[in-house]
Motif scaffolding. Sequence first.
Motif, PDB file in Angstrom:
ATOM      1  N   ILE A 167      -0.936 -18.730 -35.862  1.00  0.00           N
ATOM      2  CA  ILE A 167       0.467 -18.469 -36.172  1.00  0.00           C
ATOM      3  C   ILE A 167       1.308 -19.715 -35.916  1.00  0.00           C
ATOM      4  O   ILE A 167       2.228 -20.040 -36.676  1.00  0.00           O
ATOM      5  N   ALA A 168       0.993 -20.437 -34.824  1.00  0.00           N
ATOM      6  CA  ALA A 168       1.734 -21.666 -34.524  1.00  0.00           C
ATOM      7  C   ALA A 168       1.521 -22.713 -35.609  1.00  0.00           C
ATOM      8  O   ALA A 168       2.467 -23.406 -36.017  1.00  0.00           O
ATOM      9  N   ILE A 169       0.293 -22.837 -36.100  1.00  0.00           N
ATOM     10  CA  ILE A 169      -0.014 -23.818 -37.145  1.00  0.00           C
ATOM     11  C   ILE A 169       0.744 -23.495 -38.432  1.00  0.00           C
ATOM     12  O   ILE A 169       1.185 -24.399 -39.154  1.00  0.00           O
ATOM     13  N   THR A 170       0.914 -22.219 -38.714  1.00  0.00           N
ATOM     14  CA  THR A 170       1.610 -21.837 -39.950  1.00  0.00           C
ATOM     15  C   THR A 170       3.133 -21.802 -39.782  1.00  0.00           C
ATOM     16  O   THR A 170       3.852 -21.644 -40.774  1.00  0.00           O
ATOM     17  N   SER A 171       3.648 -21.946 -38.546  1.00  0.00           N
ATOM     18  CA  SER A 171       5.079 -21.812 -38.302  1.00  0.00           C
ATOM     19  C   SER A 171       5.826 -23.139 -38.216  1.00  0.00           C
ATOM     20  O   SER A 171       7.043 -23.180 -38.475  1.00  0.00           O
ATOM     21  N   TRP A 172       5.144 -24.229 -37.817  1.00  0.00           N
ATOM     22  CA  TRP A 172       5.862 -25.486 -37.574  1.00  0.00           C
ATOM     23  C   TRP A 172       6.509 -26.116 -38.807  1.00  0.00           C
ATOM     24  O   TRP A 172       7.534 -26.801 -38.669  1.00  0.00           O
ATOM     25  N   PRO A 173       5.971 -25.954 -40.030  1.00  0.00           N
ATOM     26  CA  PRO A 173       6.592 -26.655 -41.171  1.00  0.00           C
ATOM     27  C   PRO A 173       8.054 -26.307 -41.405  1.00  0.00           C
ATOM     28  O   PRO A 173       8.855 -27.174 -41.781  1.00  0.00           O
ATOM     29  N   GLY A 174       8.437 -25.052 -41.189  1.00  0.00           N
ATOM     30  CA  GLY A 174       9.833 -24.681 -41.380  1.00  0.00           C
ATOM     31  C   GLY A 174      10.761 -25.413 -40.427  1.00  0.00           C
ATOM     32  O   GLY A 174      11.850 -25.862 -40.811  1.00  0.00           O
ATOM     33  N   TYR A 175      10.315 -25.569 -39.187  1.00  0.00           N
ATOM     34  CA  TYR A 175      11.114 -26.311 -38.215  1.00  0.00           C
ATOM     35  C   TYR A 175      11.195 -27.792 -38.573  1.00  0.00           C
ATOM     36  O   TYR A 175      12.221 -28.444 -38.354  1.00  0.00           O
ATOM     37  N   ALA A 176      10.113 -28.334 -39.105  1.00  0.00           N
ATOM     38  CA  ALA A 176      10.107 -29.744 -39.499  1.00  0.00           C
ATOM     39  C   ALA A 176      11.116 -30.003 -40.614  1.00  0.00           C
ATOM     40  O   ALA A 176      11.821 -31.020 -40.605  1.00  0.00           O
ATOM     41  N   ARG A 177      11.190 -29.105 -41.571  1.00  0.00           N
ATOM     42  CA  ARG A 177      12.143 -29.262 -42.667  1.00  0.00           C
ATOM     43  C   ARG A 177      13.596 -29.247 -42.166  1.00  0.00           C
ATOM     44  O   ARG A 177      14.425 -30.059 -42.583  1.00  0.00           O
ATOM     45  N   ILE A 178      13.894 -28.321 -41.275  1.00  0.00           N
ATOM     46  CA  ILE A 178      15.262 -28.236 -40.731  1.00  0.00           C
ATOM     47  C   ILE A 178      15.579 -29.485 -39.930  1.00  0.00           C
ATOM     48  O   ILE A 178      16.665 -30.072 -40.058  1.00  0.00           O
ATOM     49  N   SER A 179      14.649 -29.910 -39.093  1.00  0.00           N
ATOM     50  CA  SER A 179      14.871 -31.098 -38.257  1.00  0.00           C
ATOM     51  C   SER A 179      15.075 -32.338 -39.112  1.00  0.00           C
ATOM     52  O   SER A 179      15.949 -33.167 -38.816  1.00  0.00           O
ATOM     53  N   ARG A 180      14.302 -32.497 -40.166  1.00  0.00           N
ATOM     54  CA  ARG A 180      14.456 -33.656 -41.055  1.00  0.00           C
ATOM     55  C   ARG A 180      15.835 -33.653 -41.707  1.00  0.00           C
ATOM     56  O   ARG A 180      16.514 -34.695 -41.774  1.00  0.00           O
ATOM     57  N   ALA A 181      16.252 -32.490 -42.203  1.00  0.00           N
ATOM     58  CA  ALA A 181      17.562 -32.408 -42.850  1.00  0.00           C
ATOM     59  C   ALA A 181      18.688 -32.734 -41.867  1.00  0.00           C
ATOM     60  O   ALA A 181      19.635 -33.449 -42.215  1.00  0.00           O
ATOM     61  N   GLU A 182      18.576 -32.222 -40.650  1.00  0.00           N
ATOM     62  CA  GLU A 182      19.591 -32.506 -39.640  1.00  0.00           C
ATOM     63  C   GLU A 182      19.613 -33.999 -39.311  1.00  0.00           C
ATOM     64  O   GLU A 182      20.682 -34.610 -39.187  1.00  0.00           O
ATOM     65  N   THR A 183      18.438 -34.594 -39.154  1.00  0.00           N
ATOM     66  CA  THR A 183      18.350 -36.007 -38.772  1.00  0.00           C
ATOM     67  C   THR A 183      18.964 -36.905 -39.844  1.00  0.00           C
ATOM     68  O   THR A 183      19.675 -37.876 -39.537  1.00  0.00           O
ATOM     69  N   MET A 184      18.713 -36.599 -41.100  1.00  0.00           N
ATOM     70  CA  MET A 184      19.211 -37.430 -42.188  1.00  0.00           C
ATOM     71  C   MET A 184      20.729 -37.381 -42.310  1.00  0.00           C
ATOM     72  O   MET A 184      21.340 -38.292 -42.866  1.00  0.00           O
ATOM     73  N   THR A 185      21.359 -36.334 -41.773  1.00  0.00           N
ATOM     74  CA  THR A 185      22.812 -36.235 -41.874  1.00  0.00           C
ATOM     75  C   THR A 185      23.536 -37.160 -40.901  1.00  0.00           C
ATOM     76  O   THR A 185      24.684 -37.550 -41.153  1.00  0.00           O
ATOM     77  N   PHE A 186      22.892 -37.520 -39.800  1.00  0.00           N
ATOM     78  CA  PHE A 186      23.600 -38.344 -38.808  1.00  0.00           C
ATOM     79  C   PHE A 186      22.831 -39.591 -38.378  1.00  0.00           C
ATOM     80  O   PHE A 186      23.264 -40.287 -37.467  1.00  0.00           O
TER      81      PHE A 186
END
Length: 301
Positions: A167-186
């Motif tokens: 479940i952990a292996i299948t769950s991390w990609p969504g968090y990575a996408r959000i983190s990348r989008a947040e990082t690129m904004t600032f």
Amino acid sequence: MADVRSWLTDDSPDSRLQARLIRFYRLSRALARNPLAAVGAVIILMLILTAIFAPIVATHDPLVQDLTGRLLRPSSAHWMGTDELGRDIWSRVVFGARITLVIVVLVAVFAAPAGLLIGAIAGYFGGWVDRLLMGITDIFLSMPKLILAPALVAALGPGIENAIIAIAITSWPGYARISRAETMTFKGAEFIAAIRLQGASAIRVILGHVLPLCTSSMIVRVTLDMAGIILTAAGLSFIGLGAQPPLPEWGAMIARGRSFIFDQWWVATMPGFAIIVVSLGFCFFGDGLRDVLDPKSGENH
């Protein structure tokens, strides 16, 4: 009491600790004003307390069998009835709260930080690093969790530990996408440039400044994902790939009760009701938390 309240509502905090406590106080008040968030918080608190005090809350040993009392209807002696082996369903649901809580906590502990770090690295460096990491992320996102997770557990072997890993292996990609989008904004903000001019390394910038700024969005996403984690874990146990007998896991209990669903409905209905209530609790709380932490809502100001 008035002095404490004024200290917690001061617009000019004197220390970092006071600033954090003020933010927590305002967040708590905003959540309390949201009825659904309050209901969700109560359900989550009940889940935690039930898991901690399971030996006290339970009325019977969840593993003890009594074939003379099998498939009894709900009564004062057995609040949720008994299963096909005469085990008290209420006690098994109570102890099943421990397993559910362990699963959601461990998945969140492993998946969220991993996705947060991967997304921050991809968004901060860009270029081929971004393309490589996001390419891997997209591969995982392209496969449904309910298909990938059973495949991983089948490869690793049935068991609750392997179910958590899958479940952990299948769950991390969504968090990575959000983190990348947040990082690129600032990442091009002036304060990031000032930190670089001071000689800070990329790792220091990411760990000390980028990741903390992504935390609020990540907390909301984790809370909203808890319901999906619970349902995925229950689904794995339902098909025999998650928690193994005689562990009182809610999905496994439903699987054993499906043979009696028409005549002894309580065997499968009670753990199913527990899954629904806890999942709704996390959804309500996550939705309220999103409203409070959303800068556009104005509730957290």
